[in-house]
Design an enzyme around this catalytic site. Structure first.
Site, short mmCIF file in Angstrom:
data_model
loop_
_atom_site.label_atom_id
_atom_site.label_comp_id
_atom_site.label_asym_id
_atom_site.label_seq_id
_atom_site.Cartn_x
_atom_site.Cartn_y
_atom_site.Cartn_z
CD GLU A 1 -2.88 1.22 2.35
OE1 GLU A 1 -2.79 0.36 3.24
OE2 GLU A 1 -3.72 2.13 2.36
N GLY B 1 3.69 2.80 10.63
CA GLY B 1 3.47 2.04 11.85
C GLY B 1 3.28 0.55 11.61
CB ALA B 2 1.31 -1.76 11.62
CG MET B 3 0.50 -3.10 5.02
SD MET B 3 -0.53 -1.67 4.51
CE MET B 3 -1.81 -2.52 3.60
CD GLU B 4 -4.57 -1.77 6.03
OE1 GLU B 4 -3.57 -1.29 6.62
OE2 GLU B 4 -5.27 -1.11 5.25
CG ASN B 5 0.16 -6.67 4.35
OD1 ASN B 5 0.05 -5.83 3.48
ND2 ASN B 5 1.14 -6.66 5.24
CG HIS C 1 -5.40 1.39 12.86
ND1 HIS C 1 -6.17 2.53 12.79
CD2 HIS C 1 -4.95 1.18 11.60
CE1 HIS C 1 -6.17 2.99 11.55
NE2 HIS C 1 -5.43 2.18 10.80
CD GLU C 2 -2.33 -1.52 10.93
OE1 GLU C 2 -2.90 -1.74 9.85
OE2 GLU C 2 -1.92 -0.37 11.26
CG HIS D 1 -7.29 -1.39 8.46
ND1 HIS D 1 -8.15 -0.49 7.87
CD2 HIS D 1 -6.16 -0.67 8.75
CE1 HIS D 1 -7.57 0.71 7.81
NE2 HIS D 1 -6.37 0.62 8.35
#
Ligand code: B3K
Ligand code: ZN
Length: 867
Positions: free
Chosen positions: A124, A264-268, A300-301, A304
């Protein structure tokens, strides 16, 4: 090769959206992982939507090795600046593309790259195009199968989205694993990780009785530091079932912590990749703030998975559809688990400080932008935090029950698809019957509305009239503004602190007023004395409030307001009154006895949450104060804030010391009450440390501390108050932690914000520290980024801070444009400063504009600022 385009970057517009020329039903990916030359074979089943025979795919930094259509070699294609154009195609076909990529050279950390020897991905917004040629846009949803092959010793774990369906050995020291994701997804949710990790495992049983395997992967030796992340994950899963009626949909949920990560992070889907700062924590290395950050980001992730993954965005202009909503959800999660008022106060600070500043900057944009050159530039406080405020306003207008009905309808209508912000609002409106047509302007209008209130009391008729007007100043790209639908909560107080019931037209009325016009009058009846109004309670809308409160009224609200956020807010307004006056006249601050007494009363109130008291005693930061003036007086604001702090410290000395002593730390845990105590105690230390009698307190605490919160409390106090012990303590910290980059980030941050003109020398020296690397975004943000927020040294009048900024940005432009672009923001605001600083900052922007191969991330912002 670097990311920079050789031609002028072009903008995309929201209004130009068209459906994709083709759909892609499935994508089978095979990765042959090698650190410098990875081969990716992508086989997709493609169908034209409107009979097109040409397929335009995007690609970046790719070497095309092979191209087959329906299994046969295909020569009818051209490689273009943007990607690949394939011609003479049938209606439906199988497309196989093999590309070669170099993960080692990928310092931009987008696409497939190496983080400390482990392969990982970030797709993303538009990173997938660095892996293969594809329809890299969020409205193309496909089912993925991913096979990963790599050296077995170096990369024992091979991970991707979905479920593991097969694995085996290749016989040459290499092995392979095959993953299948049953949920169709856009390519930005694709992930791959390969490396050697420690693995923390657990299980969550969903309310329908399914067992979900939870796996957190961290660098070797760090397993125990992932416990809090695991607890936060389980809490998130439970909370989403209870509050939002949403259950997890796969049998496995994996999180991998990496050290090199742009955000911060990624919701894959099923495989989140996290910046290690939002996974790793223990008493010795993480502060309470870090613990709370982990809870929020893990939440949060996870959230998502529904708001983002199950329903994704039709196009990137709709980003707030998933981000604003998911931030709202993570804020609610933190508020339900911890203290609601304290969380609200923290969120309000972000809106009033940096988000309002973004609204006033050349990059000001609505939460749903209209025009984008580099999408990564729009992961902003406006899209995220103001986006969340917009969702919160809908929640306020509808109430929890109707809001949840709206959420339910939204999923009924859009699950498994790519949707728009309009779709979301329509679901909310249809489920609740509340007319949101005017409210929708919040999505398209940029800037901060100013709500001005005047009042009048008529003793004879016992009526109290509030006249409320709203106005939004033109912003960089939007001249004309319209009246918004603003929820505006009010309460009226008698002088004795009791609440006056609200009555309009002979009937009692709710405290939530609805503003819809440029100007409105509200006449309250049966008001038995001239009241003190409590306005914009709970910060019901992201607006600037203008009302001429007297000191006496604010003191009353600080003491008596029924809502804690309003009590805090009254205290902040009092501070603001004094700060504004001091900056304008250049005189030191002398708080009145009434004001000091009000703060004293808060500090010693045993019924109040310590975390709340800590917030109430926290001064607004320089950056927020800057937003109150047309021309920013950098030095005047520094002086005023110093003077206010000293005045409070002197005035409350006895109580501060008493509180500091009575809150002495017990054994460490992260229960809210314990965090609250440490937070208040460290605020007291910070005040006391600026008084000569207590100059040794920080060093004592530093030496006695058994946890990072108190260590950092002491070190920050020494750093901020310029104590003699400062250098010695900093050295001791570095001696202990120099091998742990994540912990050293705290030290780098303190070097960056040191409130003194010589901070630049300290920053330059720190860049030589063995733990520092400009290639690591965390290190860079903590040292260089924090320096850019240092009013004393970044804004040094000789221009040395700006010159250093220019040099760093030019370097980062070729290393990591996304990081560079984030750091650039303070320079964009040059027009707000005095003439001398303005010129010096502008010069740096101009020389950046002339930098060869300027990345489009920087190009977009520099152009907007210099326009
Ligand atoms: N969706 C990601 C952010 C991606 C940023 C790309 N530059 C993390 C999040 O908001 O949850
Ligand atoms: Zn998000």
């Amino acid at each position: 090769m670097n990311d920079a385009a050789s031609v002028q970057p072009v903008a995309k517009y929201r209004k130009d959206y068209t459906i994709p020329s083709h759909t892609i039903e499935s994508l089978d990916l095979v990765f042959n992982l090698h650190t410098t030359d990875t081969l990716v074979t992508a086989t997709s089943m493609v169908t034209a939507t409107q009979g097109a025979t040409v397929l335009q795919l995007v690609g970046d930094q790719l070497l095309l090795k092979d191209l087959l259509v329906d299994g046969k070699s295909w020569s009818d294609y051209t490689v273009t600046e943007e990607g690949l154009s394939i011609a003479n195609l049938p209606q439906s076909f199988e497309l196989t593309i093999t590309t070669q990529i170099n993960p080692t050279e990928n310092t931009a950390l987008e696409g497939l790259y190496l983080s400390d020897g482990a392969f990982c991905t970030q797709c993303e917004a538009e990173g997938f195009r660095r892996i293969t040629y594809f329809l890299d846009r969020p409205d193309v949803l496909a089912k993925y199968t991913t096979t990963i092959e790599a050296d077995k010793d170096a990369f024992p774990f091979l991970l991707s989205n979905g479920n593991k369906i097969a694995q085996g050995n290749c016989g040459n020291g290499r092995h392979w694993v095959k993953w299948q994701d049953p949920h169709p997804k856009p390519c930005y949710l694709f992930a791959l990780v390969a490396g050697d990790f420690d693995q923390l495992t657990d299980t969550f049983t969903t309310r329908s009785g399914r067992d979900v395997a939870l796996e957190i992967f961290v660098d070797k030796g760090n397993k125990q530091r992932a416990q809090h992340a695991m607890l936060s994950l389980k809490n998130s899963m439970k909370w989403d079932e209870e509050r939002f009626d949403l259950e997890y949909d796969l049998d496995i949920y994996m999180i991998v912590a990496v050290d090199f990560f742009n955000m911060g992070a990624m919701e894959n889907k099923g495989l989140n990749v996290f910046n290690s700062m939002f996974v790793l924590a223990d008493q010795a290395t993480a502060t309470d703030r870090d613990y709370l950050g982990i809870e929020a980001v893990i939440g949060h992730e996870y959230f998502h998975n529904w708001t983002g993954n199950r329903v994704t965005c039709r196009d990137w202009f709709q980003l707030s559809l998933k981000e604003g909503l998911t931030v709202f959800r993570d804020q609610e999660f933190s508020s339900d688990l911890g203290s609601r008022p304290v969380n609200r106060i923290k969120n309000v600070r972000i809106i009033r400080g940096p988000q309002f500043a973004e609204d006033a900057s050349p990059m000001s944009h609505p939460i749903r932008p209209e025009k984008v050159i580099e999408m990564n530039n729009f992961y902003t406080l406006t899209v995220y935090e103001k986006g969340s405020e917009v969702i919160r306003m809908i929640h306020t207008l509808l109430g929890e029950q109707a809001f949840q009905a709206g959420i339910k309808l939204y999923f009924e209508r859009h699950d498994g698809t790519a949707a728009t912000c309009d779709d979301f609002v329509a679901a909310m409106q249809d489920a609740s019957g509340v007319d949101l047509s005017q409210f929708k302007l919040w999505y398209s209008q940029s800037g901060t509305p100013i709500v001005s209130v005047t009042d009048e009391y008529d003793a004879q008729s016992k009526t109290y009239t509030l006249t409320i007007t709203q106005h939004t100043e033109p912003t960089a790209t939007q001249q004309d503004k319209q009246a918004l639908h603003i929820p505006f909560d009010v309460e009226l107080y008698r002088a004795d602190g009791t609440v006056i019931p609200l009555q309009i037209d002979g009937e009692s009325c709710a405290s939530l007023l609805q503003l819809k016009q440029d100007s409105q009058r509200f006449v309250f009846e049966n008001v038995d004395e001239k009241p003190t109004p409590s306005l914009l309670r709970e910060f019901t809308a992201p607006v600037k409030l203008n009302y001429q409160y007297s000191e006496q009224q604010l003191v009353l609200l600080m003491k008596c307001a029924t809502n804690e956020v309003s009590r805090w807010d009254a205290g902040q307004s009092l501070m603001a009154k004094y700060i504004k006056a001091a900056v304008t006249d250049g005189c030191p601050i002398q708080l009145s006895d009434d004001v000091l007494n009000a703060y004293r009363a808060l500090l010693v109130d045993e019924h109040l949450d310590n975390a709340f008291i800590a917030e109430a005693l926290t001064l607004p930061p320089h950056s927020e104060v800057s937003g109150w003036f047309d021309v920013i007086d950098v030095d005047g604001i520094c002086q005023a804030l110093k003077s206010l702090k000293l005045n409070l410290a002197k005035g409350l000395e006895k109580e501060l010391l008493h509180t500091y002593q009575t809150l002495a730390s017990e054994s460490y845990d992260v229960a809210h009450q314990s965090i609250a105590k440490r937070s208040l105690r460290n605020i007291c230390l910070n005040f006391l440390s600026c008084l000569p009698d207590y100059s040794d307190l920080a060093a004592k605490q530093f030496k006695a501390s058994d946890n990072m919160t108190d260590t950092m409390g002491a070190l920050s106090a020494a750093n901020l108050c310029g104590l003699q012990s400062r250098d010695e303590l900093m050295q001791a910290f570095s001696d202990t932690w120099s091998n742990d980059g994540l912990v050293m980030d705290k030290w780098f941050m303190l070097q960056g914000i040191k409130p003194s003109k010589d901070a630049l020398a300290g920053v330059k020296e720190s860049m030589q520290h063995s733990a520092f690397s400009l290639q690591n975004p965390n290190r860079t943000r903590n040292l260089i980024g924090s320096f850019f927020a240092n009013p004393y040294a970044f804004h040094a009048i000789d221009g040395s801070g700006y010159q250093f900024a220019g040099e760093m940005l030019a370097k980062l432009n070729s290393i990591n444009p996304q990081v560079a672009s984030r750091l650039l923001d303070p320079l964009l605001k040059f027009a707000r400063y005095d003439e001398q600083r303005k010129q010096l900052m502008r010069q740096q922007l101009e020389s950046l504009r002339d930098t060869p191969n300027l990345a489009k991330d920087l190009f977009e912002k520099v152009e907007a600022a210099l326009k």
